[in-house]
Write an enzyme that holds these catalytic residues in place. Structure first.
Site, mmCIF file in Angstrom:
data_model
loop_
_atom_site.group_PDB
_atom_site.id
_atom_site.type_symbol
_atom_site.label_atom_id
_atom_site.label_comp_id
_atom_site.label_asym_id
_atom_site.label_seq_id
_atom_site.Cartn_x
_atom_site.Cartn_y
_atom_site.Cartn_z
ATOM 1 N N CYS A 84 -4.018 -1.042 -2.522
ATOM 2 C CA CYS A 84 -4.077 0.172 -2.598
ATOM 3 C C CYS A 84 -4.927 0.637 -3.937
ATOM 4 O O CYS A 84 -4.687 0.029 -4.983
ATOM 5 C CB CYS A 84 -2.805 0.708 -2.817
ATOM 6 S SG CYS A 84 -2.411 2.594 -3.158
ATOM 7 N N ASN A 85 -6.102 1.336 -3.901
ATOM 8 C CA ASN A 85 -6.918 1.406 -5.030
ATOM 9 C C ASN A 85 -6.259 2.024 -6.117
ATOM 10 O O ASN A 85 -6.355 1.959 -7.163
ATOM 11 C CB ASN A 85 -7.961 2.295 -4.458
ATOM 12 C CG ASN A 85 -9.072 1.453 -3.781
ATOM 13 O OD1 ASN A 85 -9.627 0.348 -4.197
ATOM 14 N ND2 ASN A 85 -9.174 1.698 -2.657
ATOM 15 N N THR A 86 -5.285 3.286 -5.610
ATOM 16 C CA THR A 86 -4.771 4.170 -6.511
ATOM 17 C C THR A 86 -3.714 3.265 -7.317
ATOM 18 O O THR A 86 -3.633 3.342 -8.554
ATOM 19 C CB THR A 86 -3.953 5.334 -6.039
ATOM 20 O OG1 THR A 86 -5.200 5.917 -5.185
ATOM 21 C CG2 THR A 86 -3.554 6.319 -6.824
ATOM 22 N N GLU A 132 -7.337 9.510 10.519
ATOM 23 C CA GLU A 132 -6.068 9.673 10.829
ATOM 24 C C GLU A 132 -5.623 10.572 11.836
ATOM 25 O O GLU A 132 -4.622 10.358 12.594
ATOM 26 C CB GLU A 132 -5.194 10.295 9.343
ATOM 27 C CG GLU A 132 -5.333 9.015 8.163
ATOM 28 C CD GLU A 132 -4.192 9.141 7.123
ATOM 29 O OE1 GLU A 132 -3.692 10.429 7.047
ATOM 30 O OE2 GLU A 132 -3.873 8.087 6.531
ATOM 31 N N ASP A 157 0.699 -1.215 0.047
ATOM 32 C CA ASP A 157 -0.192 0.081 -0.085
ATOM 33 C C ASP A 157 0.915 1.267 -0.047
ATOM 34 O O ASP A 157 2.019 1.141 0.402
ATOM 35 C CB ASP A 157 -1.027 -0.205 1.193
ATOM 36 C CG ASP A 157 -1.919 1.180 1.171
ATOM 37 O OD1 ASP A 157 -2.489 1.362 0.180
ATOM 38 O OD2 ASP A 157 -2.026 2.089 2.182
ATOM 39 N N SER A 158 0.485 2.346 -0.455
ATOM 40 C CA SER A 158 1.211 3.506 -0.481
ATOM 41 C C SER A 158 1.438 4.040 1.132
ATOM 42 O O SER A 158 2.434 4.640 1.304
ATOM 43 C CB SER A 158 0.199 4.946 -1.164
ATOM 44 O OG SER A 158 -0.740 4.810 -0.783
ATOM 45 N N CYS A 208 -12.204 2.138 0.023
ATOM 46 C CA CYS A 208 -11.042 2.776 0.352
ATOM 47 C C CYS A 208 -10.677 2.010 1.738
ATOM 48 O O CYS A 208 -11.305 1.686 2.575
ATOM 49 C CB CYS A 208 -11.509 4.298 0.947
ATOM 50 S SG CYS A 208 -10.381 5.012 1.855
ATOM 51 N N THR A 209 -9.459 1.655 1.655
ATOM 52 C CA THR A 209 -8.752 0.763 2.657
ATOM 53 C C THR A 209 -9.065 1.278 4.047
ATOM 54 O O THR A 209 -8.864 0.596 5.039
ATOM 55 C CB THR A 209 -7.474 0.461 2.405
ATOM 56 O OG1 THR A 209 -6.683 1.766 2.165
ATOM 57 C CG2 THR A 209 -7.167 -0.382 1.276
ATOM 58 N N HIS A 210 -9.095 2.588 4.121
ATOM 59 C CA HIS A 210 -9.410 3.328 5.641
ATOM 60 C C HIS A 210 -10.772 2.783 5.985
ATOM 61 O O HIS A 210 -11.041 2.856 7.319
ATOM 62 C CB HIS A 210 -9.280 4.524 5.747
ATOM 63 C CG HIS A 210 -7.922 5.037 5.864
ATOM 64 N ND1 HIS A 210 -7.151 4.894 4.956
ATOM 65 C CD2 HIS A 210 -7.327 5.999 6.813
ATOM 66 C CE1 HIS A 210 -5.961 5.586 5.139
ATOM 67 N NE2 HIS A 210 -6.027 6.118 6.174
ATOM 68 N N TYR A 256 -0.312 8.532 -2.834
ATOM 69 C CA TYR A 256 -0.528 8.407 -4.064
ATOM 70 C C TYR A 256 -1.808 9.146 -4.830
ATOM 71 O O TYR A 256 -1.391 9.226 -6.236
ATOM 72 C CB TYR A 256 -0.759 6.816 -4.791
ATOM 73 C CG TYR A 256 0.463 6.040 -4.441
ATOM 74 C CD1 TYR A 256 1.712 6.784 -3.779
ATOM 75 C CD2 TYR A 256 0.674 4.675 -4.947
ATOM 76 C CE1 TYR A 256 2.927 5.712 -3.774
ATOM 77 C CE2 TYR A 256 1.819 4.030 -4.751
ATOM 78 C CZ TYR A 256 2.861 4.482 -4.187
ATOM 79 O OH TYR A 256 4.115 3.798 -4.103
ATOM 80 N N GLY A 257 -2.726 9.389 -4.266
ATOM 81 C CA GLY A 257 -4.114 10.048 -4.886
ATOM 82 C C GLY A 257 -3.686 11.401 -5.703
ATOM 83 O O GLY A 257 -4.653 11.726 -6.367
#
Lengths: 269, 269
Positions: free
Chosen positions: A70-72, A162, A7-8, A194-196, A39-40
């Site tokens: 990571c989606n991006t 975050e 992941d980023s 989204c991973t969050h 990365y977004g």
């Protein structure tokens, strides 16, 4: 041998957590590219190159299978990495495909043609960057037929998580679910893209109501990996697990501990 | 002669609107650097160079006075541009200083030393990028003494405004005000530290309550400019006003019209 999870930043830890809950005996190497996150805001070429470098790093660490959590990175790099050809015995899998599988009941690593989806009206919750990239929508059009996706750009949710303000994160999630329902009053399914967001899954579930089937990337990736490992035995297990970062291991470890609410130590990648 | 108003995109139009309401006879040139927006994701050096280029462009267009109606540009470039020296008769003013003046009752272009502030507990609402840059906090420490600022990163509000979903924007603003109040229960004043937020000013006002004094950048810049022009006559007036963009004039004009809810036409910069 281990499964690589890339992941980023730290978001992919929710994917890793779902994997280790489902597959406690699988060893893994987690690589977070904190030095270059997020990365977004990067262009696709940049994300492609950073993702290739991370995949190489995980292959070198003994991973035969790398998951882009990571989606991006998945959107910008997965298809190109697969088309360019990979070293013998190496595989790279993305975080989109298990979602599309869940909508179409197709299996990971299965190259059959696109199928009819079993749900038509799908709500997609993702970051503004992911929504405006239209990556999910493009992948769905490429891999599934007949799905009507309404996307909601959930600005502020990742920041609130975050910062550790989960009361604010909950309020924002509820506002975004309300906004989605003004555009699509009766979704059959919802994607947490989204991973969050797995950290707010209960709030999404409550705000959406019991009639909406909720697809969380983290759980779907874990389920797809379990299925994949059953069909491809010998890929993982028996190694030592590790958390690697391209950033400062002490700072990243501290953030990760706050993020997941349990102790995590990182090493330099 | 005209007053130049610079922003990375369209947000500065709220500043320009406040200026033209207050000073209807002043001609202006608005320059939006849409080709390079958003600035929030760029590094400081990059923002400095883009801002210098924009200021040069506005000087060349006949502006003796340029207002940086962009928090990111003001934070990254204003002090350095002023320290490097400007051509004879040219001035560049930023969007921070009028706020600090309002807190300290000092005047724009007045180089007296920092003064005691008249409000102590100040809530700052800004974008996550502005908050994490700590630019406001640094400028306050540099220019004012004894102010206690609690910042709230209002993720999602700009996205919701730009998507035109004002119901969502209102819900998000209320959640962010609640989050601020959990950290600072009784602010005396609140700063709207983003050029998009004047569009939500009534919601901030209502959510904060009547006991909180609200400082909006757009109105403060307009008031400071009025005061400045009175002390420096002959700087503005008599020219033709124009909207310039580094992006596609047709697309930018369409977005600007949606943003301000009135017709605006842009020309290529």
């Amino acid at each position: 041998m281990a499964v690589g999870v890339f992941d980023s930043g730290l978001g992919g830890l929710t994917v890793l957590d779902a994997i280790t809950r489902r597959l406690p005996d699988v060893s893994f190497v987690y690589l977070g590219d904190s030095a270059n996150a997020p990365y977004g805001v990067r262009d696709a070429e940049d994300v492609y190159e950073l993702t290739c470098a991370a995949v190489e790093r995980l292959f070198a660490a003994g991973c035969d299978l790398v998951i882009l959590a990571c989606n991006t990175a998945s959107a910008a790099a997965l298809r190109r990495i697969q088309e360019n050809g990979l070293p013998e015995g190496k595989r790279v899998l993305g975080v989109f495909v298990p979602l599309i599988e869940a909508l179409t009941e197709r299996r990971w690593g299965d190259n059959s043609p696109p199928r009819e989806v079993r749900v038509k009206h799908v709500a997609l919750f993702a970051t503004p960057a992911t929504v405006s990239s239209r990556a999910f929508q493009r992948e769905l059009a490429f891999r599934a037929i007949g799905v009507d996706v309404e996307a909601q750009a959930c600005g502020g949710v990742v920041d609130a998580i975050e910062e550790g303000d989960l009361i604010l994160a909950e309020a924002l999630v509820r506002s975004h679910v309300d906004a989605l329902k003004r555009k699509m009053p009766h979704p059959e399914a919802a994607i947490l893209g989204c991973t969050h967001y797995p950290l707010m899954e209960a709030v999404f579930e409550d705000a959406l109501g019991p009639e909406v089937e909720l697809f969380s990337q983290a759980d779907l990736v874990a389920a797809s990996l379990a299925d994949y490992l059953e069909r491809h035995p010998g890929i993982a297990g028996g190694g030592t697990s590790a958390f690697l970062t391209t950033g400062d291991p002490i700072r990243v470890g501290r953030s990760a501990t706050r993020f997941l609410r349990r102790q995590i130590a990182f090493d330099a990648a």
